[in-house]
Design a protein around this motif. Structure first.
Motif, mmCIF file in Angstrom:
data_model
loop_
_atom_site.group_PDB
_atom_site.id
_atom_site.type_symbol
_atom_site.label_atom_id
_atom_site.label_comp_id
_atom_site.label_asym_id
_atom_site.label_seq_id
_atom_site.Cartn_x
_atom_site.Cartn_y
_atom_site.Cartn_z
ATOM 1 N N THR A 184 0.843 -1.186 0.000
ATOM 2 C CA THR A 184 0.000 0.000 0.000
ATOM 3 C C THR A 184 0.883 1.242 0.000
ATOM 4 N N PRO A 185 0.318 2.413 -0.361
ATOM 5 C CA PRO A 185 1.105 3.651 -0.300
ATOM 6 C C PRO A 185 1.707 3.892 1.082
ATOM 7 N N ALA A 186 0.968 3.568 2.128
ATOM 8 C CA ALA A 186 1.490 3.752 3.488
ATOM 9 C C ALA A 186 2.675 2.827 3.742
ATOM 10 N N GLU A 187 2.590 1.588 3.276
ATOM 11 C CA GLU A 187 3.696 0.642 3.452
ATOM 12 C C GLU A 187 4.912 1.080 2.654
ATOM 13 N N VAL A 188 4.699 1.602 1.460
ATOM 14 C CA VAL A 188 5.802 2.113 0.645
ATOM 15 C C VAL A 188 6.494 3.264 1.358
ATOM 16 N N GLU A 189 5.715 4.158 1.952
ATOM 17 C CA GLU A 189 6.288 5.295 2.677
ATOM 18 C C GLU A 189 7.170 4.826 3.820
ATOM 19 N N VAL A 190 6.729 3.795 4.529
ATOM 20 C CA VAL A 190 7.525 3.257 5.631
ATOM 21 C C VAL A 190 8.836 2.663 5.108
ATOM 22 N N LYS A 191 8.751 1.902 4.023
ATOM 23 C CA LYS A 191 9.945 1.264 3.472
ATOM 24 C C LYS A 191 10.953 2.308 2.988
ATOM 25 N N LEU A 192 10.472 3.328 2.288
ATOM 26 C CA LEU A 192 11.378 4.374 1.807
ATOM 27 C C LEU A 192 11.955 5.156 2.975
ATOM 28 N N GLY A 193 11.168 5.339 4.032
ATOM 29 C CA GLY A 193 11.673 6.031 5.215
ATOM 30 C C GLY A 193 12.834 5.283 5.850
ATOM 31 N N LYS A 194 12.714 3.964 5.910
ATOM 32 C CA LYS A 194 13.803 3.155 6.463
ATOM 33 C C LYS A 194 15.050 3.263 5.591
ATOM 34 N N ILE A 195 14.844 3.268 4.271
ATOM 35 C CA ILE A 195 15.978 3.384 3.353
ATOM 36 C C ILE A 195 16.694 4.710 3.549
ATOM 37 N N LEU A 196 15.928 5.790 3.644
ATOM 38 C CA LEU A 196 16.519 7.125 3.774
ATOM 39 C C LEU A 196 17.285 7.285 5.080
ATOM 40 N N GLN A 197 16.877 6.580 6.107
ATOM 41 C CA GLN A 197 17.519 6.712 7.413
ATOM 42 C C GLN A 197 18.632 5.693 7.634
ATOM 43 N N GLY A 198 18.593 4.601 6.881
ATOM 44 C CA GLY A 198 19.449 3.482 7.254
ATOM 45 C C GLY A 198 20.636 3.208 6.371
ATOM 46 N N ALA A 199 20.983 4.128 5.461
ATOM 47 C CA ALA A 199 22.109 3.845 4.572
ATOM 48 C C ALA A 199 22.865 5.126 4.246
ATOM 49 N N ASP A 200 24.107 4.954 3.815
ATOM 50 C CA ASP A 200 24.963 6.080 3.435
ATOM 51 C C ASP A 200 25.713 5.716 2.155
ATOM 52 N N PRO A 201 25.013 5.735 1.016
ATOM 53 C CA PRO A 201 25.667 5.332 -0.233
ATOM 54 C C PRO A 201 26.673 6.371 -0.714
ATOM 55 N N PRO A 202 27.682 5.957 -1.468
ATOM 56 C CA PRO A 202 28.565 6.939 -2.110
ATOM 57 C C PRO A 202 27.750 7.885 -2.984
ATOM 58 N N ALA A 203 28.201 9.134 -3.105
ATOM 59 C CA ALA A 203 27.401 10.176 -3.750
ATOM 60 C C ALA A 203 27.325 10.031 -5.270
ATOM 61 N N ALA A 204 28.258 9.313 -5.873
ATOM 62 C CA ALA A 204 28.294 9.179 -7.332
ATOM 63 C C ALA A 204 29.244 8.041 -7.691
ATOM 64 N N GLU A 205 29.210 7.618 -8.944
ATOM 65 C CA GLU A 205 30.143 6.586 -9.375
ATOM 66 C C GLU A 205 31.579 7.079 -9.229
ATOM 67 N N SER A 206 31.814 8.352 -9.477
ATOM 68 C CA SER A 206 33.172 8.896 -9.313
ATOM 69 C C SER A 206 33.641 8.765 -7.865
ATOM 70 N N THR A 207 32.705 8.879 -6.928
ATOM 71 C CA THR A 207 33.044 8.691 -5.512
ATOM 72 C C THR A 207 33.449 7.247 -5.257
ATOM 73 N N VAL A 208 32.726 6.315 -5.856
ATOM 74 C CA VAL A 208 33.083 4.897 -5.734
ATOM 75 C C VAL A 208 34.503 4.674 -6.242
ATOM 76 N N PHE A 209 34.818 5.251 -7.390
ATOM 77 C CA PHE A 209 36.157 5.081 -7.961
ATOM 78 C C PHE A 209 37.230 5.679 -7.047
ATOM 79 N N ASN A 210 36.936 6.822 -6.431
ATOM 80 C CA ASN A 210 37.887 7.444 -5.515
ATOM 81 C C ASN A 210 38.100 6.580 -4.269
ATOM 82 N N LEU A 211 37.019 6.012 -3.749
ATOM 83 C CA LEU A 211 37.130 5.129 -2.582
ATOM 84 C C LEU A 211 37.991 3.922 -2.910
ATOM 85 N N LEU A 212 37.766 3.348 -4.077
ATOM 86 C CA LEU A 212 38.564 2.191 -4.492
ATOM 87 C C LEU A 212 40.037 2.560 -4.627
ATOM 88 N N ALA A 213 40.316 3.703 -5.239
ATOM 89 C CA ALA A 213 41.706 4.136 -5.417
ATOM 90 C C ALA A 213 42.383 4.368 -4.080
#
Length: 238
Positions: A184-213
């Motif tokens: 449901t829309p309410a369940e989707v909102e909860v799932k996206l809320g958890k995603i927004l609070q629970g992760a810290d992805p690299p900002a861009a592919e270039s950031t991934v490449f810099n981390l690897l280097a």
């Protein structure tokens, strides 16, 4: 770094572990294709019919990295590491059912708990990096993997990149993936809320490449992309 990774692992309690395989296939469009391509790319890099010791980091949740790779290269042997007991138990059960116990060693803990020597011919880190908070800790994790790889050995890295809130169209499409499964829309909102609070992805592919280097890897190459998700192969600098 140990405390940061332990805190990240704590999110994967028995309840979340139980739903992981189903939810991950909804959250990542192309989940199975990504893992199959990861195995295909790794086998291409190491050569058909090779013998290899492969380090699987973040191996909890069933470890399709192992089952897919074994289909192509039955002579490979795997060391699987995960800090979540609940997630690693899922992998233990899956390997037992698939008859892959004899080619895999499971380790509950962190990469840094393994001997610091260049023993592995390849490694994978799939679905982990965006759960590690901060670039410093991300580099530290990647560097701990690099220290355990032979010079020139390949790493398969896959996970979310891009800042979620900066891409509302992709975020809305992500939510629609759950709607397709009946959420449901309410369940989707909860799932996206958890995603927004629970992760810290690299900002861009270039950031991934810099981390690897910064961690001692070179020649990164993208081989899969799906919404926020990306997958790459890189090599430990010689």
């Amino acid at each position: 770094m140990r405390n940061l990774l332990s805190d990240s692992a704590a999110k994967f309690d028995p309840a979340r572990a139980g739903e992981y395989q189903e939810q991950s296939r909804i959250a990542l469009a192309g989940y199975d294709a990504c893992h199959e391509l990861a195995a295909a790319i790794l086998a291409a890099a190491l050569g058909t019919g090779s013998r290899a010791q492969v380090l699987i980091v973040g191996a909890g949740g069933g470890a399709p990295e192992i089952s897919n790779a074994h289909r192509l290269e039955p002579n490979w042997r795997f060391t699987a590491v995960d800090p979540s007991a609940a997630m690693l138990e899922l992998t233990r059960q899956h390997l037992n059912q698939a008859g892959l116990d004899d080619c895999t060693e499971l380790h509950l803990g962190l990469v840094e708990d393994l001997p610091e020597q260049s023993a592995f011919d390849a490694a994978t880190l799939i679905g982990v990096l965006h759960h590690v908070p901060g670039d410093e800790a991300k580099v530290a994790l990647l560097a701990s993997i690099a220290k355990r790889l032979k010079p020139g050995a390949p790493l398969i890295l896959a996970g979310n990149r891009l800042v979620y809130r900066e891409h509302p169209l992709l975020l809305a499409a992500w939510g629609n993936r759950w709607r397709m499964t009946g959420a449901t829309p309410a369940e989707v909102e909860v799932k996206l809320g958890k995603i927004l609070q629970g992760a810290d992805p690299p900002a861009a592919e270039s950031t991934v490449f810099n981390l690897l280097a910064d961690a001692g890897f070179e020649r990164p190459l993208s081989f899969f992309s799906s919404l926020f998700w990306g997958a790459w192969i890189a090599y430990r600098a010689g």
